[in-house]
Design a protein around this motif. Sequence first.
Motif, short mmCIF file in Angstrom:
data_model
loop_
_atom_site.label_atom_id
_atom_site.label_comp_id
_atom_site.label_asym_id
_atom_site.label_seq_id
_atom_site.Cartn_x
_atom_site.Cartn_y
_atom_site.Cartn_z
N PRO A 76 51.09 28.21 80.77
CA PRO A 76 51.75 28.80 79.60
C PRO A 76 51.72 27.87 78.40
O PRO A 76 51.64 26.65 78.53
CB PRO A 76 53.20 29.02 80.10
N GLY A 78 53.11 27.71 73.93
CA GLY A 78 53.90 28.31 72.87
C GLY A 78 54.24 27.28 71.81
O GLY A 78 53.76 26.15 71.85
N CYS A 82 56.11 23.83 76.63
CA CYS A 82 56.17 24.86 77.67
C CYS A 82 55.81 24.33 79.05
O CYS A 82 56.07 25.00 80.05
CB CYS A 82 55.24 26.02 77.32
N SER A 108 58.55 29.07 80.70
CA SER A 108 58.01 30.40 80.43
C SER A 108 58.82 31.53 81.05
O SER A 108 58.73 32.67 80.62
CB SER A 108 56.56 30.49 80.92
N ARG A 111 62.89 34.11 78.50
CA ARG A 111 62.33 34.98 77.46
C ARG A 111 62.45 34.38 76.07
O ARG A 111 61.66 34.69 75.18
CB ARG A 111 63.03 36.34 77.49
N GLY A 114 59.59 31.30 74.02
CA GLY A 114 58.41 31.46 73.17
C GLY A 114 57.11 31.09 73.87
O GLY A 114 56.05 31.03 73.23
N CYS A 115 57.15 30.83 75.17
CA CYS A 115 55.95 30.43 75.92
C CYS A 115 55.17 31.67 76.35
O CYS A 115 55.06 31.98 77.54
CB CYS A 115 56.35 29.60 77.13
N THR A 116 54.62 32.36 75.38
CA THR A 116 53.93 33.62 75.66
C THR A 116 52.41 33.48 75.61
O THR A 116 51.70 34.42 75.96
CB THR A 116 54.36 34.69 74.65
N GLY A 117 51.91 32.32 75.18
CA GLY A 117 50.48 32.10 75.13
C GLY A 117 50.00 31.32 76.35
O GLY A 117 50.76 31.09 77.31
N THR A 118 48.75 30.91 76.34
CA THR A 118 48.19 30.11 77.42
C THR A 118 47.30 29.01 76.86
O THR A 118 46.83 29.10 75.72
CB THR A 118 47.35 30.96 78.40
#
Length: 271
Positions: A76, A78, A82, A108, A111, A114-118
């Motif tokens: 993860p 963000g 993260c 992650s 909620r 903010g760890c919504t990317g990779t």
Amino acid sequence: MGGTGSGGTGMGQWGIRMVVLGTALAFLVGCGSKTVETVEEAPAADSAWTLAAPIRIDGVRTADGGRSLVVDAEVPDGPRDCVRGLRGALDTVEHGTMYVRVTFETRSLNRDSGCTGTRRVEAAVKLGEPLNSRKVMVNSQDVYTTAGATPPALRRCGENGCDPTPPRCASASYQQAVNDTDIPEHTSWEERGCDDTWLVLDLSTRMGPVCGDAGDGCSSSGVSQRWFYRAEASGWRPVTTNGDAGCAGIHKVLPELPARLCASLPRLDRG
């Protein structure tokens, strides 16, 4: 009168000092309360960290003369931190396989993190002894092997297993060739030519609705391709496609193909 005036001035200065001191204390107390609030929030943030495994393993390669591994993993990401404590470790060695574990701590699962990317990371794993021909299993899921791989990378074992099937002119070998070709599932094949180095297959994929009896009013079509394969240590490798009759068309892109494998090829009906 003069003495009384002097005393009044002294009391006035003392009063001013008390007011200034009181204001300073109030300011310090205010700052102190902010410091306490910051300290109180820290444990709450720390409690959001959870032990986890990578989202995906992208590859494994050897290092340090085969005594270490580097595992490429997706984790993860963000705007805030993260991932922390990324760690790779050798758990055990059994039955010719080294079992490796890659873990880290992450926010992650929260909620609000903010760890919504990779992002991609590299985890180093010390083996203590050379890998040699042993396989590697990462997190009890993905298996990698040196067989049929290009060092230092290891080859990910697929649906055909870890031990590559030597290319041969046999049905099982043809099926592996089809499985390793970028085509839709449930594709059928027909052999058009084979020797120790080359394989020619016509692949057909049915398109449209699934039909029952011929008289039920349902119709479907097929898409066909003719694939040419070259033999390698790991099996038949797809090289190119061409649906022309004879050798003229394929020899423009694959001149080394023996004429005996293409001379009698019919023009491919693409359906």
